[in-house]
Design a protein around this motif. Structure first.
Motif, PDB file in Angstrom:
ATOM      1  N   ALA A 278      32.482  48.180  44.233  1.00  0.00           N
ATOM      2  CA  ALA A 278      32.636  47.631  45.378  1.00  0.00           C
ATOM      3  C   ALA A 278      31.017  47.556  46.264  1.00  0.00           C
ATOM      4  CB  ALA A 278      33.479  48.534  46.291  1.00  0.00           C
TER       5      ALA A 278
ATOM      6  N   THR B  85      37.530  45.647  50.091  1.00  0.00           N
ATOM      7  CA  THR B  85      36.377  45.828  49.540  1.00  0.00           C
ATOM      8  C   THR B  85      35.669  44.399  49.350  1.00  0.00           C
ATOM      9  OG1 THR B  85      36.716  45.153  47.005  1.00  0.00           O
ATOM     10  CG2 THR B  85      37.140  47.687  48.037  1.00  0.00           C
ATOM     11  N   SER B  86      34.330  44.302  48.693  1.00  0.00           N
ATOM     12  CA  SER B  86      33.728  43.069  48.722  1.00  0.00           C
ATOM     13  C   SER B  86      33.850  42.536  47.246  1.00  0.00           C
ATOM     14  CB  SER B  86      32.151  43.226  48.875  1.00  0.00           C
ATOM     15  OG  SER B  86      31.941  43.563  50.056  1.00  0.00           O
TER      16      SER B  86
ATOM     17  N   GLN C 276      34.531  52.213  42.894  1.00  0.00           N
ATOM     18  CA  GLN C 276      33.704  52.438  43.811  1.00  0.00           C
ATOM     19  C   GLN C 276      32.314  51.757  43.899  1.00  0.00           C
ATOM     20  OE1 GLN C 276      34.367  56.638  44.572  1.00  0.00           O
ATOM     21  NE2 GLN C 276      35.920  56.390  45.819  1.00  0.00           N
TER      22      GLN C 276
ATOM     23  N   ALA D  51      29.213  44.245  47.493  1.00  0.00           N
ATOM     24  CA  ALA D  51      28.442  44.141  48.871  1.00  0.00           C
ATOM     25  C   ALA D  51      27.217  44.140  49.170  1.00  0.00           C
ATOM     26  CB  ALA D  51      28.936  45.522  49.556  1.00  0.00           C
TER      27      ALA D  51
END
Length: 297
Positions: A198, A230-231, A195, A202
């Protein structure tokens, strides 16, 4: 500037008063480190052969450091704190810049030197004037940056002024590093780390929309997720292995067995290199081709 993230961690460990009992081991690790670097720098092959030798030397050094020195001979302190001292994941950090080489990658720029390594990379820029009366002062600029374990990009120099003549009293200048490709290196990778990656990906792509972001992981400690949500562009599982259970992580025989059965994979590293090569070869954006494509992107 040449960076040595793993060597720096070894030197820090050598000067750590809590690691006095492990000093002979750390001195041995430093000698092994110097041999590893010398071997990588002496490779003359190209292409896949170059990468295969690089990965072989990487496994050789990590096996010696993490298995024979730390797991077999290290004190309880060294075994517990090796992650905190970054003795293990900094090895990959120091390894990756050696891949940005004409012996492996084609079409690297010739008119300037691409910068690579552990970098503090640009994330976002914003202006934050404190009042309307301050608009004619030096621009108040907030630049957000984040350390990246590995990045490829270029230093960018900037100057902002509220005066068209750029007088010193009304001008600020500075430097930032624009990462067009970045990677996070992790020994163990869990849900929280995923997380965090991610979020970093971003934010990185807010500052440079064409950039790529990857995670390179040795041991997985989570259920794999679809990165397309996600990115993150991809997560590479270097050893194709899960993390050892807690009760086995400090057991020499278990650590040795896992290293033997799950070495860092040439095939996985090759996939990462292919991602870099495809990115180098790509035209990141060409609006003139929109009519030929029949679409904006």
């Amino acid at each position: 500037m040449i960076q040595f993230p793993h060597k720096d961690k070894l030197e820090a460990a050598l000067s750590n008063p809590k690691a006095t009992a492990d000093r002979p081991i750390l001195e041995e690790a430093m000698r092994a480190y110097n041999t590893w670097i010398q071997k990588m720098r002496s490779i003359t092959s190209t292409g896949d052969d170059f990468l295969r030798e690089m990965v072989a030397y990487l496994n050789e050094y990590k096996d010696y450091l993490e298995v024979e020195l730390v797991a077999r001979r290290g004190s309880d302190f060294l075994k517990r704190q090796k992650g905190q001292m970054k003795l293990d994941n900094s090895v990959i950090e120091e390894f990756l810049p050696y891949l940005v080489d004409n012996k492996l990658l084609n079409n690297l720029p010739t008119s300037f030197n691409v910068e690579s390594g552990s970098k503090t990379s640009f994330m976002s820029l914003s202006f934050f004037p404190s009042s309307i009366q301050k608009l004619n002062d030096k621009p108040e600029v907030i630049i957000k940056e984040k350390d990246q374990d590995f990045a490829i990009g270029k230093s960018i120099y900037y100057k902002f002024s509220s005066d068209q003549n750029f007088s010193n009293a009304h001008t600020i200048d500075g430097k930032l590093f624009l990462a067009v490709l970045a990677a996070e290196c992790k020994v163990n990778y869990d849900k929280t780390m995923f997380q965090e990656c991610a979020g970093t990906a971003a934010r990185l792509k807010q500052g440079c929309t064409v950039s790529k972001y990857y995670a390179l992981v040795e041991y997985l400690d989570m259920q794999p997720e679809d990165v397309r949500l996600t990115s993150i562009d991809n997560v590479f599982l270097l050893r194709k292995a899960k993390r050892l259970p807690y009760e086995k992580r400090s057991v020499y025989e278990e650590v040795r067995r896992q290293h033997e059965e799950c070495p860092i994979s040439f095939d996985v590293m090759k996939k990462f290199v292919t991602e870099i090569q495809n990115f180098i070869d790509a035209t990141w954006y060409d609006p003139e081709e929109a009519l030929n494509r029949g679409s904006f992107v």
